[in-house]
Design a protein around this motif. Structure first.
Motif, PDB file in Angstrom:
ATOM      1  N   THR A  10       0.863  -1.203  -0.009  1.00 26.56           N
ATOM      2  CA  THR A  10      -0.047   0.009  -0.032  1.00 26.56           C
ATOM      3  C   THR A  10       0.694   1.334   0.101  1.00 26.56           C
ATOM      4  O   THR A  10       1.697   1.300   0.952  1.00 26.56           O
ATOM      5  N   PHE A  11       0.632   2.084  -0.920  1.00 25.60           N
ATOM      6  CA  PHE A  11       1.305   3.267  -1.033  1.00 25.60           C
ATOM      7  C   PHE A  11       0.488   4.350  -0.564  1.00 25.60           C
ATOM      8  O   PHE A  11      -0.725   4.356  -0.767  1.00 25.60           O
ATOM      9  N   TYR A  12       0.862   5.661  -0.068  1.00 26.14           N
ATOM     10  CA  TYR A  12       0.255   6.775   0.456  1.00 26.14           C
ATOM     11  C   TYR A  12       0.691   7.812  -0.321  1.00 26.14           C
ATOM     12  O   TYR A  12       1.552   8.269  -0.422  1.00 26.14           O
ATOM     13  N   THR A  13      -0.458   8.656  -1.089  1.00 25.84           N
ATOM     14  CA  THR A  13       0.068   9.956  -1.745  1.00 25.84           C
ATOM     15  C   THR A  13       0.304  11.097  -0.740  1.00 25.84           C
ATOM     16  O   THR A  13      -0.171  10.958   0.581  1.00 25.84           O
ATOM     17  N   TYR A  14       0.736  12.364  -1.341  1.00 26.20           N
ATOM     18  CA  TYR A  14       1.169  13.375  -0.327  1.00 26.20           C
ATOM     19  C   TYR A  14      -0.204  13.975   0.100  1.00 26.20           C
ATOM     20  O   TYR A  14      -0.251  14.229   1.218  1.00 26.20           O
ATOM     21  N   ASN A  15      -1.018  14.035  -0.524  1.00 24.48           N
ATOM     22  CA  ASN A  15      -2.483  14.563  -0.107  1.00 24.48           C
ATOM     23  C   ASN A  15      -2.910  13.667   1.075  1.00 24.48           C
ATOM     24  O   ASN A  15      -3.590  14.353   1.980  1.00 24.48           O
ATOM     25  N   TYR A  16      -2.823  12.434   0.924  1.00 24.70           N
ATOM     26  CA  TYR A  16      -3.434  11.396   1.981  1.00 24.70           C
ATOM     27  C   TYR A  16      -2.496  11.548   3.467  1.00 24.70           C
ATOM     28  O   TYR A  16      -3.156  11.848   4.288  1.00 24.70           O
ATOM     29  N   LEU A  17      -1.392  11.779   3.044  1.00 24.31           N
ATOM     30  CA  LEU A  17      -0.351  12.163   4.499  1.00 24.31           C
ATOM     31  C   LEU A  17      -0.680  13.429   4.929  1.00 24.31           C
ATOM     32  O   LEU A  17      -0.856  13.677   6.210  1.00 24.31           O
ATOM     33  N   HIS A  18      -0.785  14.317   4.067  1.00 26.31           N
ATOM     34  CA  HIS A  18      -0.940  15.830   4.633  1.00 26.31           C
ATOM     35  C   HIS A  18      -2.430  15.742   5.422  1.00 26.31           C
ATOM     36  O   HIS A  18      -2.428  16.464   6.383  1.00 26.31           O
ATOM     37  N   ALA A  19      -3.416  15.071   4.701  1.00 24.23           N
ATOM     38  CA  ALA A  19      -4.587  15.272   5.470  1.00 24.23           C
ATOM     39  C   ALA A  19      -4.695  14.399   6.898  1.00 24.23           C
ATOM     40  O   ALA A  19      -5.691  15.001   7.516  1.00 24.23           O
ATOM     41  N   SER A  20      -4.118  13.223   6.784  1.00 23.49           N
ATOM     42  CA  SER A  20      -4.021  12.521   7.565  1.00 23.49           C
ATOM     43  C   SER A  20      -3.527  13.129   9.077  1.00 23.49           C
ATOM     44  O   SER A  20      -3.733  12.565  10.142  1.00 23.49           O
ATOM     45  N   GLN A  21      -2.783  13.918   8.655  1.00 20.34           N
ATOM     46  CA  GLN A  21      -2.231  14.589  10.089  1.00 20.34           C
ATOM     47  C   GLN A  21      -3.171  15.419  10.824  1.00 20.34           C
ATOM     48  O   GLN A  21      -2.916  15.570  11.900  1.00 20.34           O
ATOM     49  N   VAL A 152       0.236  -3.431  -6.248  1.00 21.62           N
ATOM     50  CA  VAL A 152       0.343  -2.024  -5.657  1.00 21.62           C
ATOM     51  C   VAL A 152      -0.965  -1.495  -5.498  1.00 21.62           C
ATOM     52  O   VAL A 152      -1.710  -1.252  -6.501  1.00 21.62           O
ATOM     53  N   LYS A 153      -1.375  -0.931  -4.302  1.00 26.90           N
ATOM     54  CA  LYS A 153      -2.629  -0.113  -4.034  1.00 26.90           C
ATOM     55  C   LYS A 153      -2.279   1.116  -3.414  1.00 26.90           C
ATOM     56  O   LYS A 153      -1.433   1.236  -2.630  1.00 26.90           O
ATOM     57  N   VAL A 154      -2.844   2.107  -4.041  1.00 27.55           N
ATOM     58  CA  VAL A 154      -2.398   3.576  -3.782  1.00 27.55           C
ATOM     59  C   VAL A 154      -3.529   4.249  -3.044  1.00 27.55           C
ATOM     60  O   VAL A 154      -4.630   4.333  -3.387  1.00 27.55           O
ATOM     61  N   GLU A 155      -3.331   4.638  -1.495  1.00 23.83           N
ATOM     62  CA  GLU A 155      -4.512   5.367  -0.755  1.00 23.83           C
ATOM     63  C   GLU A 155      -4.348   6.649  -1.196  1.00 23.83           C
ATOM     64  O   GLU A 155      -3.257   7.322  -1.238  1.00 23.83           O
ATOM     65  N   GLY A 156      -5.525   7.332  -1.345  1.00 23.85           N
ATOM     66  CA  GLY A 156      -5.535   8.778  -1.612  1.00 23.85           C
ATOM     67  C   GLY A 156      -5.462   9.064  -2.745  1.00 23.85           C
ATOM     68  O   GLY A 156      -5.512  10.329  -3.299  1.00 23.85           O
TER      69      GLY A 156
END
Length: 158
Positions: A10-21, A152-156
């Motif tokens: 599972t991979f996480y996008t920049y927007n997903y990481l930023h929003a999850s903060q 490969v799965k991409v979250e966000g």
């Protein structure tokens, strides 16, 4: 270099990481505000109607609940700060990797939400392994080929 990962990556996008903060912290603040408001309202009702014991009981319940939530909040404060710091470090890694690869930060995703030794970056230019220096302040990107990139799965991702 070949990299053999888990069966499902599972991979996480920049927007997903930023929003999850911010998401969970806002939810906690809202819950605390609702409990404080309930405590204040039931306390005011109790002070107006001293002979109606249900308002006294409700204000005691909300006061106890408020103390319990604030106690848990205080206990989790260092964990929350550490999580925010690590998530922020990953967004910094994504921004710096985007500069090194000359792509937009929105087109990059990482396979971890916290910095560790096995961070992989997925971009339009391929997959890269993040190789940190000894103190973790700098990193280099090493191109890797995944053994099986079909899982490969991409979250966000939109």
């Amino acid at each position: 270099m070949w990299f053999r990962g888990n069966s499902k990556m599972t991979f996480y996008t920049y927007n997903y990481l930023h929003a999850s903060q911010n998401t969970w912290q806002y939810a906690r603040i809202i819950i605390i505000c609702v409990v404080v408001l309930g405590f204040i309202l039931f306390s005011i009702h109790y002070l107006r109607h001293r002979f109606d014991m249900k308002y006294k009981d409700l204000s005691i319940i909300f006061g106890t609940l408020l103390l319990l939530i604030l106690g848990m909040q205080y206990n989790d404060f260092s964990n929350i700060q550490n999580s925010i710091k690590q998530s922020g470090q990953m967004t910094t890694v994504v921004r710096e990797a985007a500069k090194q690869l000359d792509v937009s930060k929105e087109s990059i995703s990482v396979n971890a939400t916290t910095p560790n030794d096995n961070v992989l970056i997925k971009s339009s230019k391929g997959f890269f392994r993040v190789d940190y220096n000894t103190d973790g302040s700098q990193f280099v990107l090493e191109r890797v080929d995944l053994y099986d990139s079909s899982n490969v799965k991409v979250e966000g991702e939109k």
